[in-house]
Design an enzyme around this catalytic site. Sequence first.
Site, PDB file in Angstrom:
ATOM      1  N   ASP A  30     -29.440   4.042  -1.707  1.00 24.19           N
ATOM      2  CA  ASP A  30     -30.731   3.358  -1.690  1.00 24.19           C
ATOM      3  C   ASP A  30     -30.763   1.742  -2.036  1.00 24.19           C
ATOM      4  O   ASP A  30     -29.761   1.501  -2.952  1.00 24.19           O
ATOM      5  CB  ASP A  30     -31.720   4.087  -2.883  1.00 24.19           C
ATOM      6  CG  ASP A  30     -33.226   4.051  -2.530  1.00 24.19           C
ATOM      7  OD1 ASP A  30     -33.768   5.039  -2.013  1.00 24.19           O
ATOM      8  OD2 ASP A  30     -33.796   2.757  -2.580  1.00 24.19           O
ATOM      9  N   GLU A 152     -37.894  16.892   8.828  1.00 22.92           N
ATOM     10  CA  GLU A 152     -38.155  17.777   7.929  1.00 22.92           C
ATOM     11  C   GLU A 152     -39.336  18.357   7.800  1.00 22.92           C
ATOM     12  O   GLU A 152     -40.434  17.862   8.151  1.00 22.92           O
ATOM     13  CB  GLU A 152     -37.799  16.743   6.447  1.00 22.92           C
ATOM     14  CG  GLU A 152     -38.545  15.571   6.316  1.00 22.92           C
ATOM     15  CD  GLU A 152     -39.995  15.727   5.902  1.00 22.92           C
ATOM     16  OE1 GLU A 152     -40.352  16.760   5.113  1.00 22.92           O
ATOM     17  OE2 GLU A 152     -40.951  14.664   5.788  1.00 22.92           O
ATOM     18  N   ARG A 155     -42.579  20.569   1.980  1.00 24.52           N
ATOM     19  CA  ARG A 155     -43.719  20.357   1.222  1.00 24.52           C
ATOM     20  C   ARG A 155     -43.242  19.782  -0.267  1.00 24.52           C
ATOM     21  O   ARG A 155     -42.247  20.451  -0.831  1.00 24.52           O
ATOM     22  CB  ARG A 155     -44.581  21.734   1.004  1.00 24.52           C
ATOM     23  CG  ARG A 155     -45.188  22.165   2.495  1.00 24.52           C
ATOM     24  CD  ARG A 155     -45.296  23.745   2.207  1.00 24.52           C
ATOM     25  NE  ARG A 155     -44.265  24.431   1.932  1.00 24.52           N
ATOM     26  CZ  ARG A 155     -44.415  25.638   1.789  1.00 24.52           C
ATOM     27  NH1 ARG A 155     -45.524  26.558   1.621  1.00 24.52           N
ATOM     28  NH2 ARG A 155     -43.251  26.441   1.307  1.00 24.52           N
ATOM     29  N   ASN A 232     -47.722  18.343  11.470  1.00 21.11           N
ATOM     30  CA  ASN A 232     -48.479  17.887  10.434  1.00 21.11           C
ATOM     31  C   ASN A 232     -50.150  17.594  10.961  1.00 21.11           C
ATOM     32  O   ASN A 232     -51.089  17.759   9.987  1.00 21.11           O
ATOM     33  CB  ASN A 232     -48.101  16.929   9.700  1.00 21.11           C
ATOM     34  CG  ASN A 232     -46.983  17.111   8.764  1.00 21.11           C
ATOM     35  OD1 ASN A 232     -46.794  18.354   8.475  1.00 21.11           O
ATOM     36  ND2 ASN A 232     -46.259  16.241   8.096  1.00 21.11           N
ATOM     37  N   ALA A 276     -61.256  24.892   1.868  1.00 13.78           N
ATOM     38  CA  ALA A 276     -62.137  23.774   1.759  1.00 13.78           C
ATOM     39  C   ALA A 276     -62.156  23.164   0.745  1.00 13.78           C
ATOM     40  O   ALA A 276     -61.679  23.699  -0.410  1.00 13.78           O
ATOM     41  CB  ALA A 276     -63.560  24.278   2.217  1.00 13.78           C
ATOM     42  N   GLY A 277     -62.587  21.836   0.457  1.00 20.27           N
ATOM     43  CA  GLY A 277     -62.719  21.040  -0.709  1.00 20.27           C
ATOM     44  C   GLY A 277     -62.721  19.557  -0.460  1.00 20.27           C
ATOM     45  O   GLY A 277     -63.420  19.180   0.471  1.00 20.27           O
ATOM     46  N   GLY A 281     -54.612  14.948   1.160  1.00 17.33           N
ATOM     47  CA  GLY A 281     -53.995  13.721   0.660  1.00 17.33           C
ATOM     48  C   GLY A 281     -52.590  13.769   0.842  1.00 17.33           C
ATOM     49  O   GLY A 281     -51.912  14.492   1.707  1.00 17.33           O
ATOM     50  N   CYS A 284     -47.968  12.216   3.709  1.00 15.00           N
ATOM     51  CA  CYS A 284     -47.493  12.620   4.714  1.00 15.00           C
ATOM     52  C   CYS A 284     -48.765  13.038   5.657  1.00 15.00           C
ATOM     53  O   CYS A 284     -48.808  12.363   6.608  1.00 15.00           O
ATOM     54  CB  CYS A 284     -46.562  14.014   4.721  1.00 15.00           C
ATOM     55  SG  CYS A 284     -45.078  13.575   3.989  1.00 15.00           S
TER      56      CYS A 284
HETATM   57  C1  UDX Z   1     -46.688  18.217   4.348  1.00 19.74           C
HETATM   58  C2  UDX Z   1     -46.313  19.471   5.155  1.00 19.74           C
HETATM   59  O1  UDX Z   1     -47.124  20.618   4.842  1.00 19.74           O
HETATM   60  C3  UDX Z   1     -44.992  19.207   5.300  1.00 19.74           C
HETATM   61  O2  UDX Z   1     -44.293  20.476   6.156  1.00 19.74           O
HETATM   62  C4  UDX Z   1     -44.181  18.069   5.670  1.00 19.74           C
HETATM   63  O3  UDX Z   1     -43.053  17.871   6.057  1.00 19.74           O
HETATM   64  C5  UDX Z   1     -44.797  16.971   4.685  1.00 19.74           C
HETATM   65  O4  UDX Z   1     -46.144  16.923   4.756  1.00 19.74           O
HETATM   66  P1  UDX Z   1     -47.016  17.843   1.665  1.00 19.74           P
HETATM   67  O5  UDX Z   1     -47.553  16.453   2.008  1.00 19.74           O
HETATM   68  O6  UDX Z   1     -46.194  18.110   0.592  1.00 19.74           O
HETATM   69  O7  UDX Z   1     -46.561  18.464   3.156  1.00 19.74           O
HETATM   70  O8  UDX Z   1     -48.505  18.611   1.437  1.00 19.74           O
HETATM   71  P2  UDX Z   1     -49.268  19.818   2.073  1.00 19.74           P
HETATM   72  O9  UDX Z   1     -48.759  21.080   1.049  1.00 19.74           O
HETATM   73  O10 UDX Z   1     -49.010  19.963   3.281  1.00 19.74           O
HETATM   74  O11 UDX Z   1     -50.912  19.531   1.522  1.00 19.74           O
HETATM   75  C6  UDX Z   1     -51.508  18.527   1.903  1.00 19.74           C
HETATM   76  C7  UDX Z   1     -52.696  18.291   1.416  1.00 19.74           C
HETATM   77  O12 UDX Z   1     -53.836  19.123   2.060  1.00 19.74           O
HETATM   78  C8  UDX Z   1     -53.039  18.262   0.002  1.00 19.74           C
HETATM   79  O13 UDX Z   1     -53.649  17.245  -0.482  1.00 19.74           O
HETATM   80  C9  UDX Z   1     -53.618  19.539  -0.233  1.00 19.74           C
HETATM   81  O14 UDX Z   1     -54.463  19.789  -1.393  1.00 19.74           O
HETATM   82  C10 UDX Z   1     -54.688  19.567   1.136  1.00 19.74           C
HETATM   83  N1  UDX Z   1     -54.824  21.066   1.417  1.00 19.74           N
HETATM   84  C11 UDX Z   1     -53.964  21.869   1.968  1.00 19.74           C
HETATM   85  C12 UDX Z   1     -56.285  21.276   1.602  1.00 19.74           C
HETATM   86  O15 UDX Z   1     -57.064  20.513   1.377  1.00 19.74           O
HETATM   87  N2  UDX Z   1     -56.648  22.571   1.960  1.00 19.74           N
HETATM   88  C13 UDX Z   1     -55.592  23.491   2.461  1.00 19.74           C
HETATM   89  O16 UDX Z   1     -55.956  24.741   2.775  1.00 19.74           O
HETATM   90  C14 UDX Z   1     -54.311  23.042   2.333  1.00 19.74           C
END
Ligand code: UDX
Length: 478
Positions: A30, A152, A155, A232, A276-277, A281, A284
């Site tokens: 890195d 990739e 999560r 995504n 919902a909510g 964020g 990704c």
């Molecule tokens: C995501 C993808 O899921 C993963 O496959 C990819 O490679 C990287 O990006 P990640 O960023 O770790 O993973 O988060 P993820 O679990 O996808 O959740 C994303 C956001 O969505 C979070 O803020 C979570 O709180 C929100 N979320 C998720 C909701 O608001 N409602 C849901 O039902 C699910």
Amino acid sequence: MRITVIGCGYVGLVTGTCLAEVGHQVVCTDNDRERISSLKAGVVPIYEPHLDALLASNMRENRLSFTDDAAEAVRSGDAIFICVGTPPKENGEADLSAIDNVARLIATEAHSSKLVIEKSTVPAQTGQQLKRALSVYRRHPAVEFRVASNPEFLREGTAVEDFLHPDRVVLGVEDEKSEKELREIYHPILEATAEKTNFRCPVHLSGCPPAKSAQLVVTTINSAELIKHASNSFLALKISYANMIADLCEKVGADVQEVVHAMGLDPRIGRQFLNAGLGFGGFCLPKDVQAFVRLAEHSGVNFNMLREAEHVNKRRIDLFTEKIRQALWVIKDKQIGILGLAFKANTDDIRFAPSLEVIRRLLAEGAHLRAYDQEAMDKTAAIFPQVRFCREPYDVARDADALLILTEWPEFRQLDWSLIYDKMSRPLILDGRNLLNPQAMTQLGFEYHCFGRPQEKPLPQFLPAPVLRASSAIAQQA
Ligand code: UDX
């Protein structure tokens, strides 16, 4: 195989460590020297379950090492995984300058032929540019570069398990040799997941998911790149869809939890990502949606549907602050407690976390904030020194006029909510993640607001206290 990983962020660290775990010889590099020196000392700079233990054991067994000599790292690997960041530019496009730098580094430093694998999330056709860059900057004419894409699907919070127990492994290749080498790299993982009957987790992680068979999908490079963005973006669409259903539920007196539960029973829909909510964020989903919209735009395809998903997501914060304002009336000088800062549970990551925007707005209106999060307080403190960070979740409730839940940490369900009731100046909860049970909270005496579930009326205050605050057990049923 001898593998080099360039970029030691979430993706690079998990990729390098897990590939070492399944038997490969891995060197990671890195350009952040401090990060490399702390990794050499076995200190993992991020919170990711299982990662520190696996990293330490693989370093001990000399399968995993770290170096700040990027040129040496390039020379040492047969296969090079590019895991550098592709952050959004101001216009939403993916910034590919780190990929370009790495391409030039590989092209000039390699003394032998290499398989160069894009692991970072990149727009379709980046592989073609990568091939061109490797060829035009190549220093040794005899050196041959083959390019592949291997997106990739990790999560945060479950990244190690996702790597070792994948649903699918996507290989975007354009020649047989690259496919063969990538199959060899993933062979230990695919073999382990294919033994459906007598499944043994290659790392014996506690709480391993049940045996499942990973699908190996071999595609073109362009398709592999698109699969990642399309996946995504679809998840983002699903979340925004659930959020619109929640808004509608509020208007017609339905319950979004009941609605998405029944919807999710249809296997064509599925229950996941319908919560919902406050919206999505993290580093990704928001950036991938933006980059995908830009890619579509450049390609002359109108993907307004995704823009709308983004707008719906941005409006969640407006709606939530409006709910706070309606409940509190004046925000200035109110004492507000915050439970949860990370963009989701099981991570310390606050990048693009909805909590940051909520905090920013409340501070701008003159609120006094106390906050608690299991993992994300140090990172948030660096941005908001005005916020008081508490060692205990109960401390945020002290004399609070309102308590906000901004991250879906399951531990918050287990709190002693009657104790929290006692500590608050005004028992008001705004649950941005629909984490608690509205009825149970109301029975405890709270005024409780959330997204898309019918508003319970607080019980009349003349009921005896034991009935009002009977036990935290009710809240825990949530
Ligand atoms: C995501 C993808 O899921 C993963 O496959 C990819 O490679 C990287 O990006 P990640 O960023 O770790 O993973 O988060 P993820 O679990 O996808 O959740 C994303 C956001 O969505 C979070 O803020 C979570 O709180 C929100 N979320 C998720 C909701 O608001 N409602 C849901 O039902 C699910």
